[in-house]
Write an enzyme that holds these catalytic residues in place. Structure first.
Site, mmCIF file in Angstrom:
data_model
loop_
_atom_site.group_PDB
_atom_site.id
_atom_site.type_symbol
_atom_site.label_atom_id
_atom_site.label_comp_id
_atom_site.label_asym_id
_atom_site.label_seq_id
_atom_site.Cartn_x
_atom_site.Cartn_y
_atom_site.Cartn_z
ATOM 1 N N LYS A 9 0.963 -1.234 0.193
ATOM 2 C CA LYS A 9 -0.054 0.005 -0.537
ATOM 3 C C LYS A 9 0.877 1.597 -0.129
ATOM 4 O O LYS A 9 1.743 0.518 0.598
ATOM 5 C CB LYS A 9 -0.703 0.052 0.971
ATOM 6 C CG LYS A 9 -1.801 1.029 1.270
ATOM 7 C CD LYS A 9 -2.357 0.774 2.638
ATOM 8 C CE LYS A 9 -3.148 2.185 3.362
ATOM 9 N NZ LYS A 9 -2.517 2.885 3.754
ATOM 10 N N LYS A 14 7.508 0.957 2.025
ATOM 11 C CA LYS A 14 8.518 0.419 0.445
ATOM 12 C C LYS A 14 9.647 1.134 0.473
ATOM 13 O O LYS A 14 10.772 0.100 0.121
ATOM 14 C CB LYS A 14 7.450 -0.056 -0.804
ATOM 15 C CG LYS A 14 6.299 -1.023 -0.157
ATOM 16 C CD LYS A 14 5.598 -0.324 -2.069
ATOM 17 C CE LYS A 14 5.482 0.789 -1.867
ATOM 18 N NZ LYS A 14 4.345 1.709 -1.610
ATOM 19 N N LYS A 40 5.717 9.184 -7.870
ATOM 20 C CA LYS A 40 6.835 10.115 -6.681
ATOM 21 C C LYS A 40 8.298 10.560 -6.938
ATOM 22 O O LYS A 40 8.931 11.368 -5.997
ATOM 23 C CB LYS A 40 6.635 9.864 -5.417
ATOM 24 C CG LYS A 40 5.076 9.707 -4.420
ATOM 25 C CD LYS A 40 5.212 9.648 -3.040
ATOM 26 C CE LYS A 40 5.149 8.499 -2.845
ATOM 27 N NZ LYS A 40 4.820 7.717 -1.656
ATOM 28 N N ASP A 124 -0.964 -1.526 -5.209
ATOM 29 C CA ASP A 124 -1.162 -2.812 -4.882
ATOM 30 C C ASP A 124 -1.649 -2.608 -7.025
ATOM 31 O O ASP A 124 -1.054 -1.929 -7.697
ATOM 32 C CB ASP A 124 -2.858 -3.249 -4.806
ATOM 33 C CG ASP A 124 -3.764 -2.323 -4.721
ATOM 34 O OD1 ASP A 124 -3.715 -1.787 -5.801
ATOM 35 O OD2 ASP A 124 -5.125 -2.424 -4.392
HETATM 36 P P1 ADP Z 1 6.204 4.196 0.735
HETATM 37 O O1 ADP Z 1 7.030 3.913 -0.329
HETATM 38 O O2 ADP Z 1 5.494 2.354 0.890
HETATM 39 O O3 ADP Z 1 5.218 4.825 -0.059
HETATM 40 P P2 ADP Z 1 7.625 5.099 2.405
HETATM 41 O O4 ADP Z 1 8.736 3.989 2.579
HETATM 42 O O5 ADP Z 1 7.852 6.572 1.547
HETATM 43 O O6 ADP Z 1 6.337 4.093 1.257
HETATM 44 O O7 ADP Z 1 7.364 5.818 4.393
HETATM 45 C C1 ADP Z 1 6.189 6.467 4.513
HETATM 46 C C2 ADP Z 1 6.877 7.304 5.538
HETATM 47 O O8 ADP Z 1 6.672 6.006 6.867
HETATM 48 C C3 ADP Z 1 7.585 7.948 5.252
HETATM 49 O O9 ADP Z 1 7.584 9.048 5.924
HETATM 50 C C4 ADP Z 1 9.071 7.321 5.838
HETATM 51 O O10 ADP Z 1 10.425 7.507 6.493
HETATM 52 C C5 ADP Z 1 8.369 6.293 7.604
HETATM 53 N N1 ADP Z 1 9.035 5.103 7.876
HETATM 54 C C6 ADP Z 1 8.620 3.896 6.876
HETATM 55 N N2 ADP Z 1 8.602 2.626 7.941
HETATM 56 C C7 ADP Z 1 9.158 3.190 9.123
HETATM 57 C C8 ADP Z 1 10.335 2.676 10.459
HETATM 58 N N3 ADP Z 1 9.826 1.628 10.701
HETATM 59 N N4 ADP Z 1 9.364 3.965 11.446
HETATM 60 C C9 ADP Z 1 8.875 4.727 11.475
HETATM 61 N N5 ADP Z 1 8.770 5.837 10.088
HETATM 62 C C10 ADP Z 1 8.646 4.226 8.748
HETATM 63 MG MG MG Z 2 7.535 4.801 -1.688
#
Ligand code: ADP
Ligand code: MG
Length: 270
Positions: A9, A14, A40, A124
């Site tokens: 999601k 990720k 993004k 997804d």
């Molecule tokens: P996605 O790539 O799935 O859209 P992101 O990796 O950009 O998500 O993460 C979204 C937010 O959640 C970011 O600000 C990231 O720093 C935070 N985040 C992700 N995993 C953790 C974790 N284990 N602990 C604290 N913050 C987290």
């Molecule tokens: Mg991402």
């Protein structure tokens, strides 16, 4: 060469997890290429130290002849970083963009001499474009990043459906669930049971930790920011697990009602 993909999601973690895994693998001596498949363009930000400005689609738009140097950027410890890119918000189809970008990368043989290539893919697989890394055999080992929240598990279950659809025909398989904690009650147990029910396992449970956000503000992975921290060790263990993992499966997705029942069973803080 290992060809893996992270799905999950939006906002679930990720890219953060992918960048930390890439950094850990690279530190362990492997040659790594990370490919962001999300309009993004921020998949490789923590590796590059900035948002990638020259995405594959940007280059396709402005140049007739593209070279590898135009689209492959070098991040932490020499990791190859690529962003597929996407259309301007509100115009065009992001899924179509992924297809064009991955075809270009293949044509240029962008990751020819890597030990591991990691695709970081949005959301997804409802849209065919985002299923391309699974559908066209770009990635063989698929990891789903999920917390214990209903909508995250709902997306995870949908992704499992997508993998199941293509697993019969090719090499692609589900390689496991990466639990990324959101401090939901009984989260680890819930994720573990969900994984078992869909015929896979939890390869790691990553706790929610402020150090991730601190490193992010400094545009770094935790591996680079504080390699001796507990959280860095969690990412390093996950990287080792991913590199060695041979337990691949064809998933058995749940119905929405089964998913709701599972969450109702675990979701009470006791
Ligand atoms: P996605 O790539 O799935 O859209 P992101 O990796 O950009 O998500 O993460 C979204 C937010 O959640 C970011 O600000 C990231 O720093 C935070 N985040 C992700 N995993 C953790 C974790 N284990 N602990 C604290 N913050 C987290
Ligand atoms: Mg991402």
């Amino acid at each position: 060469m290992k060809k893996i993909a992270f799905y999950g999601k939006g906002g679930i973690g990720k890219s953060t997890t992918a960048a930390n895994v890439s950094a850990a693998l690279s530190t362990a001596g492997h040659k790594v290429c990370q490919i962001g498949c999300d309009p993004k363009n921020d998949s490789t930000r923590l590796l590059l130290g900035h948002i990638c400005k020259n995405t594959v689609l940007d280059m396709v738009r402005i140049k007739d002849e593209i070279n590898l140097e135009d689209i492959v950027h070098y991040g932490f410890n020499g990791i190859k970083c690529v962003e597929a890119g996407g259309p301007e918000p509100g115009v065009g189809c992001a899924g179509r963009g992924i297809i064009v970008a991955l075809e270009k990368l293949q044509e240029l043989d962008a990751a020819a001499d890597e030990d591991i290539i990691l695709y970081d893919v949005l959301g997804d697989v409802v849209c065919g474009g985002f299923a391309v890394p699974i559908r066209e055999g770009y990635a063989t080992d698929i990891y789903i990043v999920s917390s214990g929240e209903l909508m995250s598990l709902y997306a995870a279950n949908n992704i499992a459906k997508g993998i199941r659809r293509f697993a019969g025909r090719g090499e692609v398989k589900l390689a496991g669930i990466i639990g990324n904690g959101r401090n939901v009650p009984n989260e680890e147990n819930l994720l573990r049971t969900f994984a078992e029910k869909i015929n896979t396992r939890i390869v790691a449970f990553i706790p929610r930790d402020k150090i991730v956000n601190l490193a992010e503000i400094n545009r770094k992975t935790v591996i680079e920011w504080d390699p001796t921290s507990k959280q860095a060790q969690v990412y390093a263990a996950l990287a080792t697990e991913i590199f060695q993992n041979t337990q691949l499966s064809i998933p058995k997705p749940l119905s929405f009602e089964e998913l709701e029942d599972l969450i109702a069973f675990f979701g009470i803080d006791n």
